[in-house]
Design a protein around this motif. Structure first.
Motif, PDB file in Angstrom:
ATOM      1  N   VAL A   1       0.863  -1.069  -0.092  1.00  0.00           N
ATOM      2  CA  VAL A   1      -0.074  -0.075   0.104  1.00  0.00           C
ATOM      3  C   VAL A   1       1.022   1.331  -0.041  1.00  0.00           C
ATOM      4  O   VAL A   1       1.570   1.465   0.992  1.00  0.00           O
ATOM      5  N   LYS A   2       0.702   1.976  -1.050  1.00  0.00           N
ATOM      6  CA  LYS A   2       1.677   3.079  -1.319  1.00  0.00           C
ATOM      7  C   LYS A   2       1.073   4.428  -1.592  1.00  0.00           C
ATOM      8  O   LYS A   2       1.013   5.075  -2.541  1.00  0.00           O
ATOM      9  N   THR A   3      -0.157   4.578  -0.786  1.00  0.00           N
ATOM     10  CA  THR A   3      -1.228   5.633  -1.068  1.00  0.00           C
ATOM     11  C   THR A   3      -0.718   6.905  -0.301  1.00  0.00           C
ATOM     12  O   THR A   3       0.015   6.936   0.879  1.00  0.00           O
ATOM     13  N   SER A   4      -1.308   8.200  -0.691  1.00  0.00           N
ATOM     14  CA  SER A   4      -0.798   9.342   0.008  1.00  0.00           C
ATOM     15  C   SER A   4      -1.640   9.626   1.572  1.00  0.00           C
ATOM     16  O   SER A   4      -1.181  10.413   2.321  1.00  0.00           O
ATOM     17  N   LYS A   5      -2.934   8.698   1.397  1.00  0.00           N
ATOM     18  CA  LYS A   5      -3.554   8.941   2.765  1.00  0.00           C
ATOM     19  C   LYS A   5      -4.272   7.545   2.863  1.00  0.00           C
ATOM     20  O   LYS A   5      -4.117   6.738   2.058  1.00  0.00           O
TER      21      LYS A   5
ATOM     22  N   ILE B   1      -0.413  -0.909  -4.709  1.00  0.00           N
ATOM     23  CA  ILE B   1      -1.733  -0.202  -4.637  1.00  0.00           C
ATOM     24  C   ILE B   1      -1.252   1.252  -4.183  1.00  0.00           C
ATOM     25  O   ILE B   1      -0.970   1.595  -3.026  1.00  0.00           O
ATOM     26  N   ASP B   2      -1.263   2.166  -5.149  1.00  0.00           N
ATOM     27  CA  ASP B   2      -1.214   3.702  -4.821  1.00  0.00           C
ATOM     28  C   ASP B   2      -2.458   4.339  -5.309  1.00  0.00           C
ATOM     29  O   ASP B   2      -3.618   3.810  -5.499  1.00  0.00           O
ATOM     30  N   ASP B   3      -2.400   5.599  -5.109  1.00  0.00           N
ATOM     31  CA  ASP B   3      -3.553   6.533  -5.469  1.00  0.00           C
ATOM     32  C   ASP B   3      -4.370   6.157  -6.629  1.00  0.00           C
ATOM     33  O   ASP B   3      -5.296   5.980  -6.685  1.00  0.00           O
ATOM     34  N   ALA B   4      -3.533   6.158  -7.842  1.00  0.00           N
ATOM     35  CA  ALA B   4      -4.102   5.843  -9.129  1.00  0.00           C
ATOM     36  C   ALA B   4      -4.758   4.580  -9.202  1.00  0.00           C
ATOM     37  O   ALA B   4      -5.739   4.539 -10.071  1.00  0.00           O
TER      38      ALA B   4
END
Lengths: 149, 429
Positions: free
Chosen positions: B205-209, B292-295
């Protein structure tokens, strides 16, 4: 005349039968497919799952249902048991993959509680599902051999 | 006697031979034949005896179910430790239905509901308030401990019990859940065995929030299907201790992964019990990676179809709580809805809003947060213990523009999925 093709799977519920194939290339949603015909007490199952592009609207009663696995609600096993009890079930279930736990419970429930003569073979392989077509005549033997005639 | 492969004890063989009666013989035959299909070597005792059953609805087409229940009742055969059930399909008091809908529900879809509930009570239903998919919440009381063997169905409850509580249960079908609870035995295969609890996927998980739990679970389920994922990077947002907030998050994430895929167990690094104990030893050699990132989250979210008949209709009904909301979530939705209405200078929500939660959680909410409960009703929000899935499983409801924040409900109905913040905006703007 084309040559017969033979596939061998694992027997889940044994029996001999020759009949017409109906093929679902995607997971077969048991509840969505059987619900309408069973609810309305029909004499044949007309597949009511609108998401099933292969079988929507097709009569599958007493046919040989070829599928990868079943999907959908965990009532799936009970629904298979129910259509077997109503004797409007596909006569044979042929799974290309190892059978899923919901379908397995349905077949076992139908055999033990309804004394159903439903036949089931799994693990027939991807090539089986890529080869068989709706309308083909198949011969299923009690040792798990399936021949596309 | 049937042919079988697994090893049985003398007592189990006696049941299979019919020495304890014909009905128990058939129950044992079913469980043994089912286990043989999955190469179970033996039956193992259910150590958390209270079962959880998925088939909570008296839909007349399931007549073999009612026949079997009658047979059990006639012979006074009960589940050893009782059982809880999935939610009821109907609640006319809090989820209003018109005359035609009531006819369809009462006469066609759920015409056997009353009789079936009487059968369930005789077979061991814990009590009349035991209808919820979140039986494992503290208020509901059917909460296994780490290492317990279960005979449960309901995919969202199974994935929670396996992952967050560290219990052991396969994704069972209706009826097999009850039979295991009656015998106090289940076949040993699948997620009951250590080797099958290891992860064949690493999720980064590499999301910004903090990701929306329902979309993260959906993305994971769609990718790994029935495999076990080991999730890295989520502890950055959730911390390293399970509390009411993280439980609620993991409940929703797990339900989405189980319904959009077929996940029965996940591990969250530094958070869930087995991941805390074993760390990366839980990852199988050659495991695949999914970033899994924001995009990626946005891509998955945008892939959900809009099944409404009128695509841009004004929502008629908003269903929040599939799986049922926890007490923490009931309070949070109260706070968010009320503060947003105030900010928009509004007194009522824009459409019917139903929050669904377990009867025992709703009772706690009413008892300890009466002001919040009353305030929600004043602004047009009702609280019900209905199963949103069963309610929407009705041809008359298909034409309605229903919105939901549940990925499970979206998958099995025509309801349209919205993120929490969008739902809040749509109902309070």
């Amino acid at each position: 005349m084309s040559e017969s093709k033979v596939f061998k799977g694992r027997v889940i519920a044994k029996g001999n039968f020759k009949g017409e194939a109906v093929v679902s290339h995607e997971g077969f949603n048991t509840l969505a497919s059987f619900q309408k015909s069973a609810l309305l007490n029909k004499k044949n199952v007309i597949v009511s799952d609108q998401n099933n592009k292969d079988l929507y609207g097709k009569d599958i009663t007493n046919k040989i249902l070829c599928l990868p696995i079943t999907i959908g609600s965990t009532t799936g096993g009970l629904v298979i048991q129910t259509v077997c009890n109503m004797k409007i079930n596909p006569r044979v279930f042929l799974f290309s993959m190892p059978i899923d736990s919901l379908a397995a419970s349905g077949i076992v429930l139908a055999k033990v509680w309804q004394n159903s003569d439903v036949i089931c073979v799994d693990n027939l392989g991807e090539e089986f599902l890529n080869t068989v077509k709706t309308g083909d005549t198949l011969e299923v033997k009690e040792d798990g051999t399936v021949t596309i005639l | 006697m049937i042919d079988y492969k697994m090893t049985l004890t003398d007592e189990q063989k006696e049941i299979l031979e019919g020495k304890k009666g014909e009905t128990l013989k058939k129950i044992m035959e079913t469980v043994v034949l089912f286990g043989d299909i999955f190469d179970a070597k033996r039956l193992v005792p259910v150590t958390h005896l209270e079962g959880h059953l998925v088939t909570s609805f008296g839909i007349p087409l399931l007549h073999p179910l009612f026949d079997t229940m009658k047979e059990l009742n006639d012979q006074n055969i009960k589940a050893k430790g009782g059982f809880t059930m999935d939610p009821r399909p109907l609640d006319y008091q809090n989820v209003k239905c018109n005359f035609l809908e009531k006819i369809v529900f009462n006469k066609i879809l759920y015409g056997k509901q009353k009789d079936y509930e009487e059968q369930l009570l005789k077979a061991g239903l814990t009590d009349k308030d035991s209808f919820s998919c979140t039986c494992y919440l503290k208020e509901c009381g059917n909460r296994p401990k780490k290492g317990d063997i279960l005979s449960w169905a309901e995919s969202s409850a199974v994935v929670f019990a396996n992952s967050v509580l560290g219990a052991r249960c396969n994704r069972n079908s209706g009826m097999l859940d009850l039979f295991g609870s009656i015998l106090g035995l289940v076949p040993e295969f699948g997620l009951l065995l250590d080797e099958n609890r290891k992860a064949s996927w690493v999720i980064e998980v590499k999301t910004s929030k903090i990701p929306e739990a329902q979309i993260l679970g959906s993305a994971i389920g769609l990718k790994v299907m029935e495999d076990v994922p080991y999730i890295k990077g989520l502890d950055k947002f959730l911390g390293t201790e399970i509390n009411d907030e993280t439980e609620s998050y993991l409940k929703d994430m797990g339900a989405a992964s189980a319904s959009n895929g077929a996940v029965g167990l996940f591990h969250v690094e530094n958070l869930t019990p087995e991941a805390k104990e074993q760390g990366e030893k839980l990852i199988k050699e050659g495991a695949k990676t999914y970033v899994i990132d924001d995009a990626e989250l946005e891509r998955v979210y945008k892939s959900y179809p809009n099944m409404w008949k009128v695509k841009d209709a004004d929502p008629e009904l908003c269903l929040i709580g599939c799986p049922h909301l926890s007490l923490y979530q009931l309070k949070k939705w109260h706070d968010d809805i009320i503060s947003s209405l105030r900010a928009n200078n509004k007194k009522k929500v824009n459409c019917r809003v139903v929050l669904t939660s377990a009867p025992k959680v709703v009772n706690e909410f009413k008892k300890h947060y009466e002001d919040m409960y009353n305030e929600l009703y004043r602004v047009g929000v009702t609280i019900s213990s209905i199963c949103p899935l069963m309610y929407t499983n009705n041809p008359l409801v298909h034409s309605k523009a229903i919105m939901t924040n549940s990925n499970k409900l979206r998958t099995y109905s025509m309801a349209r999925y919205f993120k929490d913040e969008e739902i809040l905006r749509l109902i309070t703007k």
